[in-house]
Scaffold this active site. Structure first.
Site, PDB file in Angstrom:
ATOM      1  N   VAL A  46      38.434 -15.953  84.226  1.00 17.80           N
ATOM      2  CA  VAL A  46      37.759 -14.545  84.415  1.00 17.80           C
ATOM      3  C   VAL A  46      37.518 -13.767  82.302  1.00 17.80           C
ATOM      4  CG1 VAL A  46      37.431 -12.170  85.756  1.00 17.80           C
ATOM      5  CG2 VAL A  46      38.176 -14.163  86.651  1.00 17.80           C
ATOM      6  N   CYS A  47      38.591 -13.690  82.119  1.00 18.13           N
ATOM      7  CA  CYS A  47      39.124 -12.891  81.080  1.00 18.13           C
ATOM      8  C   CYS A  47      38.012 -13.468  80.050  1.00 18.13           C
ATOM      9  CB  CYS A  47      40.510 -12.917  80.709  1.00 18.13           C
ATOM     10  SG  CYS A  47      41.434 -12.842  81.641  1.00 18.13           S
ATOM     11  N   PRO A  48      38.067 -14.817  79.577  1.00 15.37           N
ATOM     12  CA  PRO A  48      36.824 -14.924  78.531  1.00 15.37           C
ATOM     13  C   PRO A  48      35.432 -14.841  78.828  1.00 15.37           C
ATOM     14  CG  PRO A  48      37.753 -16.865  79.619  1.00 15.37           C
ATOM     15  CD  PRO A  48      37.912 -15.880  79.913  1.00 15.37           C
TER      16      PRO A  48
END
Length: 187
Positions: A46-48
């Site tokens: 999810v972070c990128p």
């Protein structure tokens, strides 16, 4: 206890920014609007998508005088490697702060106990160093930079217009409210 209306605490962090390693402190943050964008870890899922979404709105945030600091407990060296390896993260032009000693993560009270990571959390800080907005989500729930941009505009409007407040879903240019006894029971 909420951190709303509290001051950011002193810190020193190394960051990857504009192809360089730089040092950032709380003194660098004061005097301008700032977003601290905590995320669990580099080379994740999810972070990128969140960092890429924020990168696509970075120019608009800069036009509003807002600097962005993404933060994870990875080092600034890992941030550089991720920036080079990921097309999505490669769009990032804002500061990528390394917090491997968890100083910022603990200052902002977003430590995921026992994991060495930060929770997914966003903080908007005004030029005086006061926290004006906090958003924190569970691991699998990504954030929206467009919604963050709307909230930045609302916070800046309220700061520039004492006595006025922005109602739900307020967009720039729409009517605001001026709280008074005359409004009680009329909304």
């Amino acid at each position: 206890m909420s951190l709303i209306n509290t001051q950011i605490l002193p810190f020193t962090a190394h960051a990857y920014h504009a192809g360089e390693f730089v040092e950032v402190t709380e003194a660098d943050v004061r005097g301008t609007w700032a977003i601290f964008f905590f995320y669990p870890g580099d080379f994740t899922f999810v972070c990128p998508t969140e960092l890429g979404d924020l990168a696509e709105h970075y120019g608009q945030l800069q036009d509003l005088g807002v600097e962005v600091y993404s933060v994870s407990t990875d080092s600034h060296f890992v941030h550089k490697a991720w920036h080079a390896a990921s097309d999505e993260v490669g769009k990032v032009q804002y500061f990528m702060l390394g917090d491997s000693n968890l100083e910022l993560t603990r200052n902002f009270e977003v430590e995921r106990l026992g994991s060495g990571q930060a929770d997914r959390a966003t903080f908007l800080i005004d030029p005086q160093g006061t926290i004006q907005y906090i958003e924190q989500t569970a691991e699998g729930i990504g954030r929206s930079a467009a919604e963050l941009l709307r909230k930045v505009k609302a916070a800046q409007y309220v700061a520039a217009h004492p006595g006025e407040v922005c109602p739900a879903k307020w967009e720039e240019g729409e009517e605001t409210l001026t709280p008074s006894i005359d409004l009680v029971g009329k909304i």
